[in-house]
Design a protein around this motif. Structure first.
Motif, PDB file in Angstrom:
ATOM      1  N   TRP A  21       0.818  -1.212   0.000  1.00  0.00           N
ATOM      2  CA  TRP A  21       0.000   0.000   0.000  1.00  0.00           C
ATOM      3  C   TRP A  21       0.851   1.261   0.000  1.00  0.00           C
ATOM      4  CZ3 TRP A  21      -4.716   1.415  -1.326  1.00  0.00           C
ATOM      5  CH2 TRP A  21      -5.617   0.387  -1.614  1.00  0.00           C
ATOM      6  N   ASP A  22       2.056   1.204   0.579  1.00  0.00           N
ATOM      7  CA  ASP A  22       2.955   2.361   0.472  1.00  0.00           C
ATOM      8  C   ASP A  22       3.334   2.567  -0.988  1.00  0.00           C
ATOM      9  OD1 ASP A  22       3.562   2.986   3.411  1.00  0.00           O
ATOM     10  OD2 ASP A  22       4.085   0.865   3.324  1.00  0.00           O
ATOM     11  N   PRO A  54       1.155   7.917  -8.758  1.00  0.00           N
ATOM     12  CA  PRO A  54       0.067   8.845  -9.050  1.00  0.00           C
ATOM     13  C   PRO A  54      -1.130   8.180  -9.720  1.00  0.00           C
ATOM     14  CG  PRO A  54       2.174   9.715  -9.808  1.00  0.00           C
ATOM     15  CD  PRO A  54       2.428   8.316  -9.339  1.00  0.00           C
ATOM     16  N   GLY A  55      -2.319   8.660  -9.380  1.00  0.00           N
ATOM     17  CA  GLY A  55      -3.533   8.178 -10.034  1.00  0.00           C
ATOM     18  C   GLY A  55      -4.242   7.070  -9.282  1.00  0.00           C
ATOM     19  N   HIS A  56      -3.619   6.521  -8.255  1.00  0.00           N
ATOM     20  CA  HIS A  56      -4.261   5.414  -7.555  1.00  0.00           C
ATOM     21  C   HIS A  56      -5.207   5.859  -6.445  1.00  0.00           C
ATOM     22  CE1 HIS A  56      -0.860   2.529  -8.929  1.00  0.00           C
ATOM     23  NE2 HIS A  56      -1.898   2.484  -9.731  1.00  0.00           N
ATOM     24  N   ILE A  57      -4.830   6.923  -5.740  1.00  0.00           N
ATOM     25  CA  ILE A  57      -5.590   7.336  -4.562  1.00  0.00           C
ATOM     26  C   ILE A  57      -6.082   8.772  -4.788  1.00  0.00           C
ATOM     27  CG2 ILE A  57      -5.554   7.541  -2.021  1.00  0.00           C
ATOM     28  CD1 ILE A  57      -4.580   4.804  -2.925  1.00  0.00           C
ATOM     29  N   THR A  58      -7.310   9.041  -4.337  1.00  0.00           N
ATOM     30  CA  THR A  58      -7.847  10.399  -4.438  1.00  0.00           C
ATOM     31  C   THR A  58      -6.811  11.406  -3.924  1.00  0.00           C
ATOM     32  OG1 THR A  58     -10.005   9.483  -3.948  1.00  0.00           O
ATOM     33  CG2 THR A  58      -9.781  11.869  -3.711  1.00  0.00           C
ATOM     34  N   ARG A  59      -6.536  12.397  -4.715  1.00  0.00           N
ATOM     35  CA  ARG A  59      -5.620  13.495  -4.360  1.00  0.00           C
ATOM     36  C   ARG A  59      -4.213  13.054  -3.999  1.00  0.00           C
ATOM     37  NH1 ARG A  59     -10.003  17.295  -1.204  1.00  0.00           N
ATOM     38  NH2 ARG A  59     -11.413  17.278  -2.968  1.00  0.00           N
ATOM     39  N   GLY A  60      -3.887  11.810  -4.324  1.00  0.00           N
ATOM     40  CA  GLY A  60      -2.533  11.351  -4.022  1.00  0.00           C
ATOM     41  C   GLY A  60      -2.280  11.129  -2.545  1.00  0.00           C
ATOM     42  N   GLY A  85      -7.318  -6.178  -5.813  1.00  0.00           N
ATOM     43  CA  GLY A  85      -5.861  -6.060  -5.924  1.00  0.00           C
ATOM     44  C   GLY A  85      -5.306  -6.540  -7.251  1.00  0.00           C
ATOM     45  N   HIS A  86      -6.007  -7.489  -7.902  1.00  0.00           N
ATOM     46  CA  HIS A  86      -5.392  -8.124  -9.077  1.00  0.00           C
ATOM     47  C   HIS A  86      -6.294  -8.182 -10.301  1.00  0.00           C
ATOM     48  CE1 HIS A  86      -3.381  -9.650  -5.448  1.00  0.00           C
ATOM     49  NE2 HIS A  86      -2.284  -9.716  -6.184  1.00  0.00           N
ATOM     50  N   LEU A  87      -7.506  -7.576 -10.220  1.00  0.00           N
ATOM     51  CA  LEU A  87      -8.332  -7.572 -11.434  1.00  0.00           C
ATOM     52  C   LEU A  87      -8.894  -6.173 -11.724  1.00  0.00           C
ATOM     53  CD1 LEU A  87      -9.585  -8.867 -13.854  1.00  0.00           C
ATOM     54  CD2 LEU A  87     -11.348  -9.890 -12.409  1.00  0.00           C
ATOM     55  N   SER A  88      -9.604  -5.572 -10.779  1.00  0.00           N
ATOM     56  CA  SER A  88     -10.076  -4.208 -11.048  1.00  0.00           C
ATOM     57  C   SER A  88      -8.905  -3.232 -10.976  1.00  0.00           C
ATOM     58  CB  SER A  88     -11.152  -3.793 -10.029  1.00  0.00           C
ATOM     59  OG  SER A  88     -10.581  -3.534  -8.759  1.00  0.00           O
ATOM     60  N   GLY A  89      -7.867  -3.592 -10.243  1.00  0.00           N
ATOM     61  CA  GLY A  89      -6.706  -2.717 -10.087  1.00  0.00           C
ATOM     62  C   GLY A  89      -6.957  -1.549  -9.149  1.00  0.00           C
ATOM     63  N   LEU A  90      -8.084  -1.560  -8.441  1.00  0.00           N
ATOM     64  CA  LEU A  90      -8.406  -0.446  -7.539  1.00  0.00           C
ATOM     65  C   LEU A  90      -7.584  -0.476  -6.260  1.00  0.00           C
ATOM     66  CD1 LEU A  90     -12.308  -0.258  -7.805  1.00  0.00           C
ATOM     67  CD2 LEU A  90     -10.637   1.378  -8.694  1.00  0.00           C
ATOM     68  N   HIS A  91      -7.095  -1.663  -5.914  1.00  0.00           N
ATOM     69  CA  HIS A  91      -6.310  -1.798  -4.687  1.00  0.00           C
ATOM     70  C   HIS A  91      -4.906  -2.281  -5.021  1.00  0.00           C
ATOM     71  CE1 HIS A  91      -9.956  -2.342  -1.706  1.00  0.00           C
ATOM     72  NE2 HIS A  91      -9.937  -1.171  -2.296  1.00  0.00           N
ATOM     73  N   ALA A  92      -4.003  -2.116  -4.059  1.00  0.00           N
ATOM     74  CA  ALA A  92      -2.635  -2.631  -4.210  1.00  0.00           C
ATOM     75  C   ALA A  92      -2.683  -4.156  -4.362  1.00  0.00           C
ATOM     76  CB  ALA A  92      -1.818  -2.261  -2.980  1.00  0.00           C
ATOM     77  N   TYR A 108      -9.942   5.831  -1.703  1.00  0.00           N
ATOM     78  CA  TYR A 108     -10.610   7.115  -1.469  1.00  0.00           C
ATOM     79  C   TYR A 108      -9.769   8.063  -0.619  1.00  0.00           C
ATOM     80  CZ  TYR A 108     -14.895   4.880  -3.152  1.00  0.00           C
ATOM     81  OH  TYR A 108     -15.834   4.238  -3.905  1.00  0.00           O
ATOM     82  N   GLY A 109      -8.636   7.600  -0.119  1.00  0.00           N
ATOM     83  CA  GLY A 109      -7.801   8.458   0.719  1.00  0.00           C
ATOM     84  C   GLY A 109      -8.555   8.955   1.945  1.00  0.00           C
ATOM     85  N   TYR A 110      -8.348  10.232   2.285  1.00  0.00           N
ATOM     86  CA  TYR A 110      -8.965  10.790   3.502  1.00  0.00           C
ATOM     87  C   TYR A 110     -10.323  11.427   3.240  1.00  0.00           C
ATOM     88  CZ  TYR A 110      -4.479   9.771   5.405  1.00  0.00           C
ATOM     89  OH  TYR A 110      -3.367   9.083   5.801  1.00  0.00           O
ATOM     90  N   GLN A 111     -10.760  11.390   1.973  1.00  0.00           N
ATOM     91  CA  GLN A 111     -11.995  12.088   1.618  1.00  0.00           C
ATOM     92  C   GLN A 111     -13.232  11.394   2.189  1.00  0.00           C
ATOM     93  OE1 GLN A 111     -13.020  11.749  -2.472  1.00  0.00           O
ATOM     94  NE2 GLN A 111     -13.843  13.813  -2.576  1.00  0.00           N
ATOM     95  N   LEU A 112     -13.236  10.069   2.129  1.00  0.00           N
ATOM     96  CA  LEU A 112     -14.419   9.304   2.524  1.00  0.00           C
ATOM     97  C   LEU A 112     -14.233   8.842   3.968  1.00  0.00           C
ATOM     98  CD1 LEU A 112     -17.086   8.039   1.461  1.00  0.00           C
ATOM     99  CD2 LEU A 112     -15.749   6.028   0.852  1.00  0.00           C
TER     100      LEU A 112
END
Ligand code: FCB
Length: 459
Positions: free
Chosen positions: A32-33, A39-45, A171-178, A410-414
């Motif tokens: 996750w680090d 860039p582009g993975h987490i809201t606002r980096g 993590g390995h198909l949608s690519g939304l997570h590490a 979503y970072g700290y937004q949600l």
């Protein structure tokens, strides 16, 4: 007498989401680090580098638990804090940190439940193939043995893996997570290697501590076909296979669902099973942890709109919804619990997560009046009571989350917390929902159904 009078009341967090201090005292980087830094993975980096500062200062977390009057607290230990790296050595600073938390919990009469894997795989293991490599399961078992040896005198209750579905398929198909891979066969392999690691970890914990109570936490979706057409029913079955049965059925029965080969392809499935004995995944459990968030109506569509399940469209969800568009559907909670109970009526169920993401903020008076979360709590506790009335053996309920966190992509937004976290300062403030949950717990314990008016002012 309330139907919930003897529930154990809890709340939950996870290491990467609250600890921060990612490069302190010998912690090594996790996936996750790496993922958040790109860039582009987490809201606002955003990254988990600071989060709720629970490593630097665990006191607000412990105070929040005490203030709520919880019986139990679920949190995760970071693999990359407890083990120094490929040499497999134990990191004394990591051990000391978690022992301190556990001791403080025990002093306050709060029973800890420790999750061993909540998505923060050490990066050095990802560099060797991560969850697609069976060696990662071996490394996990070594880490579990270390955790049991170093912390086992203070922990009875263990969760091996949190939401293997998300870690595998997001993590390995949608690519939304590490680690952000996008390949269905790798995702399937990652799912099966995690389930294999789970079975091995249960045996390791049992060997280490005879009195350990062991389970895993799986997120189950409440799904329904949009119509009774055969195409919609087939689409529903595919979604149910990937999101639910691949995990629930396999862990409880030691057999893969019979449609897994048809959906993924027999050859792909055989390759994903290399070195894995499915029967050994179903090591008997002391409890099963259920995380409930999702309800969806499913229609057949090509190409569909789901990033994971092929050929399905998840229909637009009417209100009420969470801020990120998830249906608020308490009846689905009852159904999911009943479904698990129908499979194994004697297996205790712990609701290891349930909660709602909102765009919380402080109003001009400096309060967070999250009335949607209050309504959510009441509706879901009613759904829980319904399940109990039907004979479902639910023993514990953990609200997600104790505090606002680094909420993955979503970072700290949600925000999901009962406590509002002012991230720049690390200051915690109880939201209206914290007040409400605290009073509900007190009144349920007293055996009354009285719950305060959700719209009332909070202190
Ligand atoms: C679950 C995760 C948890 C949190 C909630 C909102 O899928 O287990 O860490 O992010 O969702």
């Amino acid at each position: 007498m309330s139907l919930l009078a003897d529930i154990r009341w809890g709340s939950a967090t996870a290491a990467y989401q609250i600890e921060g201090a990612v490069d302190c005292d010998g912690r090594t980087p996790s996936i996750w680090d790496t993922f958040a830094a790109s860039p582009g993975h987490i809201t606002r980096g955003d990254t988990g580098a600071t989060a709720a500062r629970a490593y630097a200062n665990p006191a607000p977390v412990l105070d929040a638990i005490e203030w709520l009057g919880l019986d139990t607290y679920r949190f995760s230990v970071a693999w990359c804090r407890l083990v120094t790296g490929p040499d497999g050595a134990t990191n004394p600073a990591g051990v000391a940190y978690y022992r301190r938390i556990l001791q403080r919990l025990r002093e306050r009469g709060v029973n800890p439940v420790v999750t061993l894997y909540h998505w923060d795989l050490p990066q050095w293991l990802q560099d060797r193939g991560g969850w697609a490599n069976l060696d990662t399961a071996r490394a996990f078992v070594e880490f579990v043995a270390i955790a049991a040896r170093e912390l086992g005198d203070l922990v009875q209750d263990w969760i091996t893996i949190n939401e293997p579905f998300c870690a595998a398929f997001h993590g390995h198909l949608s690519g939304l997570h590490a680690p952000g891979v996008r390949d269905e066969s790798v995702a399937l392999r990652a799912a099966l290697v995690q389930l294999h690691a789970h079975g091995e970890a249960v045996r390791t914990l049992r060997a280490a501590a005879i009195s350990a109570r062991v389970g895993l936490a799986m997120n189950l979706s409440d799904l329904e076909p949009a119509t009774d057409s055969s195409a919609d029913i087939a689409a529903f079955e595919a979604a149910d296979l990937v999101e639910n049965r691949l995990f629930l059925h396999t862990v409880l029965t030691g057999e893969l669902p019979s449609d897994a080969g048809g959906y993924f392809g027999d050859g792909v499935l055989a390759a994903a099973l290399d070195g894995i004995d499915v029967a050994r995944i179903a090591e008997p459990l002391d409890f099963i942890g259920i995380n409930y968030y999702e309800h969806n109506r499913i229609r057949a569509a090509k190409p569909g709109n789901d990033p994971i399940v092929r050929g399905v469209e998840k229909l637009f969800v009417p209100e009420p919804r969470s801020a990120n568009g998830v249906a608020v559907h308490p009846a689905g909670f009852t159904r999911v619990l009943k479904r698990v109970a129908d499979l194994q009526p004697d297996l205790p169920i712990w609701v290891t997560e349930n909660g709602i993401g909102l765009w919380d903020y402080l109003d001009p008076e400096g309060r967070c009046r999250d009335i949607e979360r209050i309504a959510f709590i009441d509706q879901h506790l009613e759904a829980l009571a319904d399940a109990r009335a039907q004979g479902v053996r639910v023993e514990a309920y953990y609200f997600w989350a104790l505090t606002d966190t680094f909420e993955w992509s979503y970072g700290y937004q949600l925000r999901y917390g009962l406590f509002y976290v002012d991230f720049p300062t690390g200051h915690f403030l109880p939201k209206a929902s914290a007040d409400h949950y605290r009073s509900r717990i007190a009144s349920e314990r007293a055996g009354t159904d009285a719950s305060p008016d959700p719209h009332q002012e909070t202190a």
